[in-house]
Write a protein that holds these residues in place. Structure first.
Motif, PDB file in Angstrom:
ATOM      1  N   ARG A  20     -37.218  26.398  -8.602  1.00 16.67           N
ATOM      2  CA  ARG A  20     -36.264  26.917  -7.621  1.00 16.67           C
ATOM      3  C   ARG A  20     -35.484  28.078  -8.258  1.00 16.67           C
ATOM      4  O   ARG A  20     -34.249  28.040  -8.350  1.00 16.67           O
ATOM      5  N   PRO A  21     -36.176  29.111  -8.712  1.00 21.85           N
ATOM      6  CA  PRO A  21     -35.475  30.179  -9.440  1.00 21.85           C
ATOM      7  C   PRO A  21     -34.402  30.858  -8.612  1.00 21.85           C
ATOM      8  O   PRO A  21     -33.393  31.338  -9.163  1.00 21.85           O
ATOM      9  N   GLU A  22     -34.593  30.898  -7.287  1.00 24.63           N
ATOM     10  CA  GLU A  22     -33.593  31.536  -6.424  1.00 24.63           C
ATOM     11  C   GLU A  22     -32.277  30.762  -6.414  1.00 24.63           C
ATOM     12  O   GLU A  22     -31.223  31.310  -6.076  1.00 24.63           O
ATOM     13  N   ALA A  23     -32.312  29.474  -6.807  1.00 25.73           N
ATOM     14  CA  ALA A  23     -31.111  28.637  -6.868  1.00 25.73           C
ATOM     15  C   ALA A  23     -30.798  28.237  -8.309  1.00 25.73           C
ATOM     16  O   ALA A  23     -30.121  27.244  -8.552  1.00 25.73           O
ATOM     17  N   MET A  24     -31.298  29.039  -9.262  1.00 25.08           N
ATOM     18  CA  MET A  24     -31.115  28.767 -10.687  1.00 25.08           C
ATOM     19  C   MET A  24     -31.619  27.364 -11.042  1.00 25.08           C
ATOM     20  O   MET A  24     -31.088  26.690 -11.912  1.00 25.08           O
ATOM     21  N   ASN A  25     -32.682  26.974 -10.346  1.00 28.01           N
ATOM     22  CA  ASN A  25     -33.325  25.674 -10.551  1.00 28.01           C
ATOM     23  C   ASN A  25     -32.362  24.493 -10.428  1.00 28.01           C
ATOM     24  O   ASN A  25     -32.498  23.481 -11.116  1.00 28.01           O
ATOM     25  N   ALA A  26     -31.402  24.656  -9.522  1.00 32.13           N
ATOM     26  CA  ALA A  26     -30.480  23.559  -9.221  1.00 32.13           C
ATOM     27  C   ALA A  26     -31.251  22.401  -8.599  1.00 32.13           C
ATOM     28  O   ALA A  26     -32.283  22.583  -7.953  1.00 32.13           O
ATOM     29  N   LEU A  27     -30.711  21.211  -8.784  1.00 33.60           N
ATOM     30  CA  LEU A  27     -31.413  19.995  -8.394  1.00 33.60           C
ATOM     31  C   LEU A  27     -30.958  19.506  -7.022  1.00 33.60           C
ATOM     32  O   LEU A  27     -29.953  18.812  -6.893  1.00 33.60           O
ATOM     33  N   ASN A  28     -31.715  19.875  -5.992  1.00 35.54           N
ATOM     34  CA  ASN A  28     -31.488  19.238  -4.705  1.00 35.54           C
ATOM     35  C   ASN A  28     -32.314  17.947  -4.658  1.00 35.54           C
ATOM     36  O   ASN A  28     -33.032  17.624  -5.614  1.00 35.54           O
ATOM     37  N   ILE A  29     -32.224  17.206  -3.582  1.00 35.90           N
ATOM     38  CA  ILE A  29     -32.912  15.912  -3.530  1.00 35.90           C
ATOM     39  C   ILE A  29     -34.419  16.093  -3.689  1.00 35.90           C
ATOM     40  O   ILE A  29     -35.074  15.351  -4.429  1.00 35.90           O
ATOM     41  N   ALA A  30     -34.980  17.080  -3.023  1.00 33.36           N
ATOM     42  CA  ALA A  30     -36.425  17.294  -3.110  1.00 33.36           C
ATOM     43  C   ALA A  30     -36.859  17.569  -4.547  1.00 33.36           C
ATOM     44  O   ALA A  30     -37.885  17.048  -5.015  1.00 33.36           O
ATOM     45  N   ALA A  31     -36.093  18.390  -5.257  1.00 31.07           N
ATOM     46  CA  ALA A  31     -36.434  18.710  -6.646  1.00 31.07           C
ATOM     47  C   ALA A  31     -36.308  17.488  -7.537  1.00 31.07           C
ATOM     48  O   ALA A  31     -37.142  17.269  -8.431  1.00 31.07           O
ATOM     49  N   LYS A  32     -35.284  16.673  -7.313  1.00 30.18           N
ATOM     50  CA  LYS A  32     -35.097  15.478  -8.142  1.00 30.18           C
ATOM     51  C   LYS A  32     -36.224  14.475  -7.940  1.00 30.18           C
ATOM     52  O   LYS A  32     -36.727  13.883  -8.907  1.00 30.18           O
ATOM     53  N   VAL A  33     -36.628  14.295  -6.690  1.00 30.34           N
ATOM     54  CA  VAL A  33     -37.731  13.371  -6.406  1.00 30.34           C
ATOM     55  C   VAL A  33     -39.027  13.898  -7.029  1.00 30.34           C
ATOM     56  O   VAL A  33     -39.779  13.149  -7.672  1.00 30.34           O
ATOM     57  N   ALA A  34     -39.284  15.186  -6.859  1.00 28.81           N
ATOM     58  CA  ALA A  34     -40.508  15.777  -7.402  1.00 28.81           C
ATOM     59  C   ALA A  34     -40.523  15.721  -8.927  1.00 28.81           C
ATOM     60  O   ALA A  34     -41.562  15.453  -9.543  1.00 28.81           O
TER      61      ALA A  34
END
Length: 267
Positions: A20-34
């Motif tokens: 998620r480079p556009e969000a500085m790889n911040a952890l939303n729920i989808a990213a945390k699950v993945a």
């Protein structure tokens, strides 16, 4: 896997990329699950002999919790009284850190930019950290009125000492790459343009190495941190017996006698 995290296995190396480079790889729920799924997949796959954890983009490795999503979840919690928002520690962060630290194979973190909050915690959960000279670390938690999570209250004191860890947690500040190296947070610092190549080189060398021995070393160090000398000596005996009975040990000894370079099988 969701495209917020990329997962690839090649020649025994699992590469996990926060994407998620556009969000500085911040952890939303989808990213945390993945990310949880990717790390657990690597841990459970016998074909994986090493893991490279890195991130897309140049600005950030991971800045921790996605606060834009988080503020909406907090508002929903206040309306419903559910208190579900902070369950992310139990449901996501804890399993990720447990998998990184306990898997019987080495984990390399290629830290390409800012690592803050849980991003810092995930980097510390790796066994070896290769850091771009433009990268930086920040505990961040107290800055948003939170305490430590992502294992950082366990890993950071073991790297920098309890007193300095408490200081960095209570008074969050930016730790640039050179200071991170001096504190032991970074194992090596490389020019940003060379980070990915260097991190992959190290990770691939580990993937071709004696996997059973690497797993035993991880287990021995973790055990020794919280047990007596006598207990640790017993654990070393147990683990050395395991490593000594591996095919890789026999291969290494024969290669030494033959004055050859060993070709390990990872078992």
């Amino acid at each position: 896997m969701a495209d917020t995290v990329l997962y690839e296995v090649s020649d025994g190396l699992a590469t996990i990329t926060l994407n998620r480079p556009e969000a500085m790889n911040a952890l939303n729920i989808a990213a945390k699950v993945a990310l949880r799924e990717a790390v657990q997949a690597a841990a459970g796959d016998d074909a994986v002999r090493a893991v490279l954890l890195t991130a897309a983009g140049e600005r950030a490795f991971c800045v921790g919790q996605d606060l834009k999503e988080h503020i909406g979840l907090l508002a929903a919690d206040r309306e419903t009284g559910s208190g579900q928002t902070m369950s992310t520690v139990r449901e996501h962060y804890n399993p990720i850190v447990k998998a990184l630290t306990s898997m019987p194979k080495p984990v390399v973190a290629g830290v390409n930019g800012v690592a803050a909050g849980a991003g810092f915690g995930f980097a510390l959960a790796a066994d070896h950290r290769i850091v771009a000279d433009t990268a930086a670390f920040n505990t961040s938690f107290a800055g948003v009125a939170l305490t430590a999570d992502s294992g950082i209250s366990w890993t950071l004191p073991r790297v920098v000492g309890a007193g300095r860890a408490a200081d960095l947690l209570i008074f969050p500040r930016t730790i640039k790459a050179q200071e991170a190296y001096e504190l032991g947070i970074a194992n090596r610092v490389v020019p940003a343009a060379e980070l990915r190549a260097e991190a992959e080189k190290v990770a691939r060398a580990l993937a071709a190495g004696p996997t059973v021995a690497y797993g035993a070393i991880k287990e021995a160090v973790a055990f020794g941190l919280s047990h007596s000398l006598e207990e640790t000596l017993e654990k070393e005996d147990e683990l050395q017996t395991r490593a000594g009975s591996s095919e890789d040990h026999a291969i290494a000894v024969q290669a030494f006698v033959n004055k050859e370079r060993p070709k390990y099988l990872g078992r």
